[in-house]
Enzyme design. Structure first.
Site, PDB file in Angstrom:
ATOM      1  N   GLY A 239       0.817  -1.050   0.140  1.00 21.18           N
ATOM      2  CA  GLY A 239      -0.190  -0.019  -0.161  1.00 21.18           C
ATOM      3  C   GLY A 239       0.882   1.328   0.143  1.00 21.18           C
ATOM      4  N   GLU A 273       4.375  -6.358   1.908  1.00 23.01           N
ATOM      5  CA  GLU A 273       3.877  -6.851   0.391  1.00 23.01           C
ATOM      6  C   GLU A 273       3.775  -5.755  -0.544  1.00 23.01           C
ATOM      7  OE1 GLU A 273       0.081  -8.568   1.759  1.00 23.01           O
ATOM      8  OE2 GLU A 273       0.899 -10.130   2.356  1.00 23.01           O
ATOM      9  N   PRO A 274       4.951  -5.169  -0.973  1.00 22.58           N
ATOM     10  CA  PRO A 274       4.757  -3.876  -1.692  1.00 22.58           C
ATOM     11  C   PRO A 274       4.575  -4.392  -3.206  1.00 22.58           C
ATOM     12  CG  PRO A 274       7.074  -4.212  -1.414  1.00 22.58           C
ATOM     13  CD  PRO A 274       6.231  -5.286  -0.246  1.00 22.58           C
ATOM     14  N   GLY A 275       3.719  -3.376  -3.817  1.00 17.15           N
ATOM     15  CA  GLY A 275       3.866  -3.675  -5.532  1.00 17.15           C
ATOM     16  C   GLY A 275       3.897  -2.384  -5.987  1.00 17.15           C
ATOM     17  N   ARG A 312      -6.998   2.375 -14.884  1.00 14.88           N
ATOM     18  CA  ARG A 312      -6.924   3.355 -13.649  1.00 14.88           C
ATOM     19  C   ARG A 312      -7.771   4.655 -13.816  1.00 14.88           C
ATOM     20  NH1 ARG A 312      -3.390   4.860 -10.793  1.00 14.88           N
ATOM     21  NH2 ARG A 312      -4.036   4.008  -9.071  1.00 14.88           N
ATOM     22  N   CYS A 355     -14.812   1.853 -27.662  1.00 16.30           N
ATOM     23  CA  CYS A 355     -16.372   2.417 -27.935  1.00 16.30           C
ATOM     24  C   CYS A 355     -17.075   2.624 -26.390  1.00 16.30           C
ATOM     25  CB  CYS A 355     -17.166   1.314 -28.810  1.00 16.30           C
ATOM     26  SG  CYS A 355     -16.322   1.432 -30.312  1.00 16.30           S
ATOM     27  N   GLU A 356     -16.558   3.465 -25.628  1.00 16.51           N
ATOM     28  CA  GLU A 356     -17.088   3.690 -24.458  1.00 16.51           C
ATOM     29  C   GLU A 356     -16.743   5.328 -24.317  1.00 16.51           C
ATOM     30  OE1 GLU A 356     -17.972   1.604 -21.226  1.00 16.51           O
ATOM     31  OE2 GLU A 356     -17.250  -0.185 -21.940  1.00 16.51           O
TER      32      GLU A 356
HETATM   33  N1  LLP Z   1      -1.218  -7.235  -0.198  1.00 17.27           N
HETATM   34  C1  LLP Z   1      -2.459  -7.065  -0.006  1.00 17.27           C
HETATM   35  C2  LLP Z   1      -3.208  -8.188   0.443  1.00 17.27           C
HETATM   36  C3  LLP Z   1      -3.171  -6.388  -1.381  1.00 17.27           C
HETATM   37  O1  LLP Z   1      -4.577  -6.692  -1.464  1.00 17.27           O
HETATM   38  C4  LLP Z   1      -2.696  -5.766  -2.163  1.00 17.27           C
HETATM   39  C5  LLP Z   1      -3.179  -4.698  -3.118  1.00 17.27           C
HETATM   40  C6  LLP Z   1      -0.945  -5.352  -2.104  1.00 17.27           C
HETATM   41  C7  LLP Z   1      -0.472  -6.058  -0.954  1.00 17.27           C
HETATM   42  C8  LLP Z   1      -0.181  -4.617  -2.909  1.00 17.27           C
HETATM   43  O2  LLP Z   1      -0.417  -3.268  -2.803  1.00 17.27           O
HETATM   44  P1  LLP Z   1       0.457  -2.006  -3.352  1.00 17.27           P
HETATM   45  O3  LLP Z   1       1.866  -1.887  -2.335  1.00 17.27           O
HETATM   46  O4  LLP Z   1       0.596  -2.414  -4.837  1.00 17.27           O
HETATM   47  O5  LLP Z   1      -0.402  -1.002  -3.097  1.00 17.27           O
HETATM   48  N2  LLP Z   1      -5.996  -1.709  -8.816  1.00 17.27           N
HETATM   49  C9  LLP Z   1      -5.767  -0.796  -7.810  1.00 17.27           C
HETATM   50  C10 LLP Z   1      -4.857  -1.363  -6.604  1.00 17.27           C
HETATM   51  C11 LLP Z   1      -5.405  -2.533  -5.977  1.00 17.27           C
HETATM   52  C12 LLP Z   1      -4.633  -3.039  -4.809  1.00 17.27           C
HETATM   53  C13 LLP Z   1      -5.207  -4.365  -4.522  1.00 17.27           C
HETATM   54  N3  LLP Z   1      -4.471  -4.950  -3.483  1.00 17.27           N
HETATM   55  C14 LLP Z   1      -5.115   0.513  -8.361  1.00 17.27           C
HETATM   56  O6  LLP Z   1      -4.827   0.353  -9.496  1.00 17.27           O
HETATM   57  O7  LLP Z   1      -4.824   1.437  -7.687  1.00 17.27           O
END
Ligand code: LLP
Length: 429
Positions: A239, A273-275, A312, A355-356
């Protein structure tokens, strides 16, 4: 976006000019910087080094195998949320001992797959899941290592569609009842409750929610231990926000400052759990202007990337900076206000061919005059860009390129029309 910068009015990724990539691979095109990917991961690793954490890259943010491999090569584990993501993490070379299995609706087959591969933690989100996992593990003659995911019930902190720690969302166990749930499985033959998990939501631009969440987690660790559970992991999820507009994001160190004391108090192993923090600003989406038009008193730039490539803006009204790859004036890469950096800009909607009416990348954005064939860059597109892409309107999904210094490699080829129909049976022949 340090590794994306303008040189002589041309956008570069590391030492490669974006027009060269657009020419070679076509558009729309995702371009990632290896230096940015590794640098962002290392920023987290360094900030949290005192806790020797398990950093589990969140595969959902960008699942490309080469990116997963790069993460593994730099010491990352993986946060997976489906059998498919588990497959990717394993294919990228990860061991189960570095994989955490999350998700609110794991099937029995997914649980088995996780147990067979020795994932080190299942984040469990309901009583029903806990018992199902216990049964699957018992049938296999093993104990499933579990972190109970709790919803800490904090005030809203991000977009409602991605806030996962307010009351009433589908995620996690209620903080009021989680202690009773934990009590009910003390001594369960198929379950070892070894951790507490929370993921607050995404993206989060402040540290206080983590401070508040961690304080609640510490209390839970103590309560579970008092019940006899051997709690060894504190998983604070992902997050961490990134800068989409200006320099609005916090450095990883700001999150570490509030999370590390809680970890120390519990003596637990920290899991993160960073993404987005890793991959979000390590990628851009490059597109080419198809037409411009004026209608209803508005100016439109129709370019070849669409909501199927980057959903997004459509889904969350997210802001992504969009700027020409070859601006006709000098621009800083992170201007305070890029729209003011070039004179004679005019408000335009940047839209795609789908087409939206909801198909757009930017609305009312002040951009210089654009012409057919011009290249555009949509920034901060590395996370939840390609990962959420679809074939809507039977559009081929984009290609992805990884840049390393002066070199570039195709890490996913552009789809073909044959790819689009490949899974369909021709039953009317
Ligand atoms: N851990 C869990 C349990 C999660 O549900 C998520 C993201 C992450 C880690 C990774 O979060 P991050 O570090 O990437 O913020 N599609 C949306 C974001 C959905 C996030 C879902 N869960 C967007 O484009 O903003």
């Amino acid at each position: 976006m340090d590794h994306f910068a303008y040189r002589d009015r041309t956008l570069f990724c590391e030492d490669v000019a974006i027009p060269e990539l657009a020419e070679k691979y076509g558009t729309p095109l995702y371009v990632y910087s290896e230096a940015a990917l590794v640098g962002n991961l290392q920023e987290i690793q360094t900030a949290f080094a005192a806790a020797d954490p398990i950093i589990a890259y969140s595969v959902k943010s960008n699942a490309n195998l080469s990116i997963c491999k790069l993460m593994a090569a730099h010491g990352s584990g993986f946060d997976v949320t489906s059998g498919g993501e588990l497959f990717r993490a394993l294919t990228a070379g990860s061991k189960g001992s570095k994989i955490v299995f999350a998700g609110v609706g794991k099937s029995d087959a997914e649980m088995r797959h996780g147990l067979e591969n020795g994932v080190f933690l299942f984040n469990v989100e309901s009583e029903a899941e806990l018992h199902a996992l216990g049964a699957v593990a018992q049938a296999m003659g093993v104990k499933a290592p579990v972190a109970l995911r709790v919803n800490p019930d904090l005030p809203p902190k991000t977009h409602a569609k991605t806030d996962t720690s307010v009351k009433g969302v589908k995620f996690g166990l209620d903080i009021e009842t989680v202690v009773d749930v934990a009590k009910s499985v003390v001594g369960h033959p198929g379950l070892a409750v070894v951790g507490v998990h929370m993921h607050l939501g995404s993206p989060i631009l402040k540290a206080d929610p983590y401070e508040q969440g961690a304080a609640k987690a510490v209390q839970l660790v103590k309560a579970f231990r008092a019940q006899g559970h051997d709690i060894r992991y504190l998983n604070m999820g992902g997050g961490f926000g990134i800068s989409y507009r200006k320099q609005e994001a916090l450095p990883a160190a700001a999150f570490a400052e509030v999370i590390l004391p809680a970890v120390k108090e519990t003596g637990c192993k920290l899991v993160l759990e960073p993404g987005r923090f890793v991959v979000g600003n390590a990628g851009i989406l490059v597109s080419r202007v198809v037409f411009t038009k004026e209608t209803g008193g508005k100016r439109y730039v129709i370019q070849d990337a669409a909501m199927n490539d980057l959903i997004r803006p459509t889904l969350y009204d997210s802001f992504h900076r969009v700027w020409p790859v070859n601006p006709k004036a000098d621009v800083p890469t992170w201007p305070e206000d890029c729209e003011a950096a070039i004179p004679n800009t005019v408000a335009q909607d940047v839209v795609g061919p789908v087409c939206e009416s909801g198909d757009f990348l930017a609305k009312g954005r002040n951009l210089p005059a654009l012409a057919r064939g011009d290249l555009l860059a949509t920034f901060s597109a590395g996370a939840y860009g390609m990962a959420m892409a679809s074939n809507y309107n039977s559009r081929c999904r984009a290609a992805e390129v990884l840049v390393t210094g002066r070199t570039h490699r195709l890490i996913r080829r552009r789809e073909t029309f044959a790819d689009i129909t490949a899974c369909e049976a021709d039953c009317l022949r």
